[in-house]
Motif scaffolding. Structure first.
Motif, mmCIF file in Angstrom:
data_model
loop_
_atom_site.group_PDB
_atom_site.id
_atom_site.type_symbol
_atom_site.label_atom_id
_atom_site.label_comp_id
_atom_site.label_asym_id
_atom_site.label_seq_id
_atom_site.Cartn_x
_atom_site.Cartn_y
_atom_site.Cartn_z
ATOM 1 N N ASP A 131 0.709 -1.130 0.257
ATOM 2 C CA ASP A 131 -0.243 0.177 -0.016
ATOM 3 C C ASP A 131 0.793 1.194 0.142
ATOM 4 O O ASP A 131 0.543 2.215 -0.800
ATOM 5 N N LEU A 132 1.961 1.312 0.833
ATOM 6 C CA LEU A 132 2.848 2.306 0.907
ATOM 7 C C LEU A 132 3.613 2.661 -0.576
ATOM 8 O O LEU A 132 3.698 3.783 -0.856
ATOM 9 N N GLU A 133 4.069 1.612 -1.238
ATOM 10 C CA GLU A 133 4.363 1.898 -2.465
ATOM 11 C C GLU A 133 3.401 2.182 -3.392
ATOM 12 O O GLU A 133 3.932 3.169 -4.209
ATOM 13 N N PHE A 134 2.459 1.855 -3.399
ATOM 14 C CA PHE A 134 1.358 2.286 -4.296
ATOM 15 C C PHE A 134 0.917 3.995 -4.271
ATOM 16 O O PHE A 134 1.017 4.543 -5.086
ATOM 17 N N LEU A 135 1.050 4.148 -2.724
ATOM 18 C CA LEU A 135 0.951 5.642 -2.551
ATOM 19 C C LEU A 135 2.100 6.650 -2.783
ATOM 20 O O LEU A 135 1.999 7.645 -3.168
ATOM 21 N N GLN A 136 3.286 5.768 -2.802
ATOM 22 C CA GLN A 136 4.355 6.598 -2.913
ATOM 23 C C GLN A 136 4.441 7.074 -4.738
ATOM 24 O O GLN A 136 4.723 8.059 -5.105
ATOM 25 N N LYS A 137 4.047 5.747 -5.388
ATOM 26 C CA LYS A 137 4.151 5.950 -6.802
ATOM 27 C C LYS A 137 2.985 7.189 -7.169
ATOM 28 O O LYS A 137 3.347 8.029 -7.975
ATOM 29 N N ARG A 138 1.821 7.224 -6.442
ATOM 30 C CA ARG A 138 0.911 8.113 -6.757
ATOM 31 C C ARG A 138 1.196 9.602 -6.555
ATOM 32 O O ARG A 138 1.100 10.464 -7.325
ATOM 33 N N GLY A 144 1.285 10.268 3.228
ATOM 34 C CA GLY A 144 1.357 11.243 2.509
ATOM 35 C C GLY A 144 0.316 12.166 1.750
ATOM 36 O O GLY A 144 0.851 12.721 0.900
ATOM 37 N N MET A 145 -0.740 11.844 2.247
ATOM 38 C CA MET A 145 -1.711 12.581 1.675
ATOM 39 C C MET A 145 -1.871 14.101 2.086
ATOM 40 O O MET A 145 -1.145 14.343 3.088
ATOM 41 N N GLY A 146 -2.510 14.938 1.404
ATOM 42 C CA GLY A 146 -2.408 16.366 1.637
ATOM 43 C C GLY A 146 -3.456 16.898 2.332
ATOM 44 O O GLY A 146 -3.539 18.062 2.873
ATOM 45 N N ASN A 147 -4.777 16.039 2.516
ATOM 46 C CA ASN A 147 -5.868 16.422 3.140
ATOM 47 C C ASN A 147 -6.321 15.715 4.408
ATOM 48 O O ASN A 147 -6.786 14.478 4.034
ATOM 49 N N ILE A 148 -6.710 16.082 5.331
ATOM 50 C CA ILE A 148 -7.071 15.102 6.577
ATOM 51 C C ILE A 148 -8.332 14.551 6.264
ATOM 52 O O ILE A 148 -8.770 13.350 6.931
ATOM 53 N N ARG A 149 -9.180 15.094 5.288
ATOM 54 C CA ARG A 149 -10.687 14.520 4.994
ATOM 55 C C ARG A 149 -10.314 13.322 4.130
ATOM 56 O O ARG A 149 -11.425 12.566 4.034
ATOM 57 N N ASP A 150 -9.196 13.151 3.591
ATOM 58 C CA ASP A 150 -8.910 11.979 2.942
ATOM 59 C C ASP A 150 -8.416 10.758 3.917
ATOM 60 O O ASP A 150 -8.051 9.768 3.048
ATOM 61 N N VAL A 151 -8.282 10.746 4.982
ATOM 62 C CA VAL A 151 -7.451 9.730 5.727
ATOM 63 C C VAL A 151 -8.665 9.117 6.929
ATOM 64 O O VAL A 151 -8.072 8.528 7.739
ATOM 65 N N ILE A 152 -9.850 9.585 6.949
ATOM 66 C CA ILE A 152 -10.796 9.211 7.894
ATOM 67 C C ILE A 152 -11.997 8.845 6.747
ATOM 68 O O ILE A 152 -12.180 9.498 5.723
ATOM 69 N N PRO A 153 -12.601 7.663 7.120
ATOM 70 C CA PRO A 153 -13.428 7.072 6.357
ATOM 71 C C PRO A 153 -14.670 8.088 5.769
ATOM 72 O O PRO A 153 -14.970 8.626 4.882
ATOM 73 N N PHE A 154 -15.223 8.811 6.865
ATOM 74 C CA PHE A 154 -16.245 9.891 6.745
ATOM 75 C C PHE A 154 -16.060 11.040 7.575
ATOM 76 O O PHE A 154 -16.439 10.976 8.633
ATOM 77 N N PRO A 155 -15.365 12.179 6.782
ATOM 78 C CA PRO A 155 -15.044 13.124 7.676
ATOM 79 C C PRO A 155 -16.249 14.174 7.862
ATOM 80 O O PRO A 155 -17.187 14.418 7.242
#
Ligand code: 4AD
Ligand code: MG
Length: 482
Positions: free
Chosen positions: A279-286, A463-474
């Protein structure tokens, strides 16, 4: 225990008879065959199921579209195509649920994160969000593991509370009163005696005060629960509902607190690096993809390199007073590039924190001994120090690159009289917190603790940029749809 999942199927021996259940990512038809990529969320990888042309009847084949849910039975065989080692030779296929291509919003193309936020009920089906959710789970698991291994007990502190732990007053009210028919006292004020709990209650902003009660009996506890703040900050670092981890330890002073915080975050990040490699490799590529448009010198460190850097380097420890000195001497201050002015006594703004972490020290920083006036009432007061322009408390904030404050904590004031005086000074009625003050009356002890914002940790690790994207339902201002 239920059907075997794709993660395990991909590791089965060739020749195994398998049953795959999952959602179709893509369907591709060539002259001789049909290829169906299936994912069940157990791993970032899809499994390819292959049928010969004409093998699946036309009516069924038409129902197999992106987003539909299928069951495939077949033999695991070596894959002839590039991109996967094994595939399933379809013997039988059943469609559990269709997904009308005219209406299913997640078609196989690039969607913006903003768009995906509007379909938060479906976004876990994307690679990015399923990776984030698996990493989030793994971090939560590692947190419980760490504390269990270190003699901490998980204390479940209340979510509904009558006290404002941080004294910041940014709370969500909890009430069963009829808002159209509020009961009034003789003076015309709302009569909370009539409310469910017979008093004013709110959603908690922190489990700390009750956590301290636990530490004064079990020595080392931690909480890990939802916390709520009605601050109207529409930023990429704030949520109205977020999860906080709050360890609280008897017989720990500020130094012990810092050592624990550093060891703890390094452990949980290391655990994710070890257990979420795919998963980390995928996010790194992204991320690399995303940064391609930036000039070389503005690109950030590759994700895994950044995580390993944090794990293997000591955090920089500096006092608030030293940090102010550094900021006063800094180029952006001298060239008036900071939006907010720098002076001893200010609450550091995120631009200041980021300068210290990203430009000056280039690694995580633990800032200590903040001015008393800008911190919570419960922090232990330092003896006067001639090198410092004002009174300070034994606070510590851990600052991370790209995030800013990830942890806030302190040694606690254990002296009854000093604590009561401070409460009066900041306008908190000691009577309202009589139970909290009792710990300072009965067997008080030096103790300390901190709070780690879980989503800020997930933000850093993914490595995401917005906290709303790291919780299922912000939950954020004007946003509570799902
Ligand atoms: O610094 P804070 O306000 O500290 C406390 O609540 C203490 N009672 C903790 C303790 O000593 N036990 O919050 C702790 C952390 C912050 O460092 C930040 O990571 C996170 O919680 N945080 C938020 N995360 C997301 N959205 C918000 N609105 C947040 N506010 C704080
Ligand atoms: Mg804080």
């Amino acid at each position: 225990m239920g059907p075997i999942q794709i993660k395990q199927i991909l590791e089965c021996k060739i020749g195994t008879q398998v049953v795959v259940k999952g959602w179709v990512r893509t369907k591709r038809e060539s002259k001789n065959a049909v290829f169906i990529a299936i994912n069940d969320g157990s791993t970032i990888h899809t499994i390819q199921a292959v049928a010969e042309s004409g093998q699946i009847n036309e009516d069924t084949l038409r129902l197999i579209t992106t987003g539909s849910c299928v069951r495939v039975v077949g033999l695991l065989v070596a894959s002839a195509g590039a991109g996967q080692a094994v595939e399933v030779k379809i013997e039988e296929v059943e469609v559990y649920g269709t997904a009308d291509p005219d209406h299913y919003p997640l078609q196989p193309k690039k969607h913006s994160l903003e768009f995906l936020r509007e379909i938060a009920h479906l976004r876990p089906r994307t690679n990015t969000f399923s990776a984030i959710l698996r990493i989030r789970h793994t971090l939560a698991f590692a947190i419980n593991q760490y504390f269990n291994d270190h003699g901490f007990f998980y204390l479940h502190t209340p979510i509904i509370t009558a006290s404002d732990a941080e004294g910041a007053g940014e709370m969500f009210r909890v009430t069963t009163l009829d808002l159209n028919k509020l009961p009034r006292t003789d003076e015309g004020k709302i009569d909370f005696k009539e409310d469910f709990f017979g008093r004013e209650t709110n959603l908690t902003v922190s489990g700390q005060l009750e956590g301290e009660l636990g530490a004064m009996a079990l020595s080392k506890i931690y909480t890990f629960g939802p916390t709520f703040r009605a601050e109207n900050s529409n930023t990429t670092r704030h949520l109205a509902e977020f999860w906080m981890i709050e360890p609280e330890m008897a017989f720990f002073e500020l130094e012990d607190n810092m050592n624990l915080a550093e060891d703890f975050v390094k452990y949980v990040i290391g655990y994710a690096v070890q257990h979420c490699a795919d998963d980390l490799e995928f996010l790194q590529k992204r991320l690399e993809e995303e940064e391609k448009s930036k000039p070389q010198n503005e690109r950030s460190m590759p994700l895994l390199e950044k995580l390993n850097f944090v794990i293997s380097n000591a955090f920089e420890r500096v006092t608030y007073t030293e940090a102010i000195d550094i900021l006063l001497k800094s180029k952006p201050h001298k060239e008036k590039k900071f939006q907010y002015d720098v002076a001893w006594g200010i609450d550091l703004q995120s631009e200041h924190e980021r300068f210290l972490v990203e430009k000056h020290f280039k690694k995580p920083v633990i800032l200590t001994n903040y001015p008393r006036a800008i911190k919570s009432f419960y922090m232990k007061q330092n003896d006067p120090n001639p090198a410092e322009p004002g009174a300070t408390v034994r606070a510590m904030d851990v600052l991370f690159p790209g995030i800013g404050e990830i942890i806030g904590g302190s040694q606690r004031e254990d002296n009854y009289d000093k604590l009561v005086t401070r409460m009066h000074e900041v306008g908190i009625e000691p009577e309202a917190l009589w139970w909290y003050l009792d710990t300072r009356k009965f067997g008080t002890a030096p103790h300390a603790g901190f709070g780690l914002g879980f989503e800020r940790l997930v933000l850093f690790v993914t490595g995401m940029g917005n906290i709303r994207d790291v919780i299922p339902f912000p939950r954020a201002p004007k946003s509570a749809e799902f």
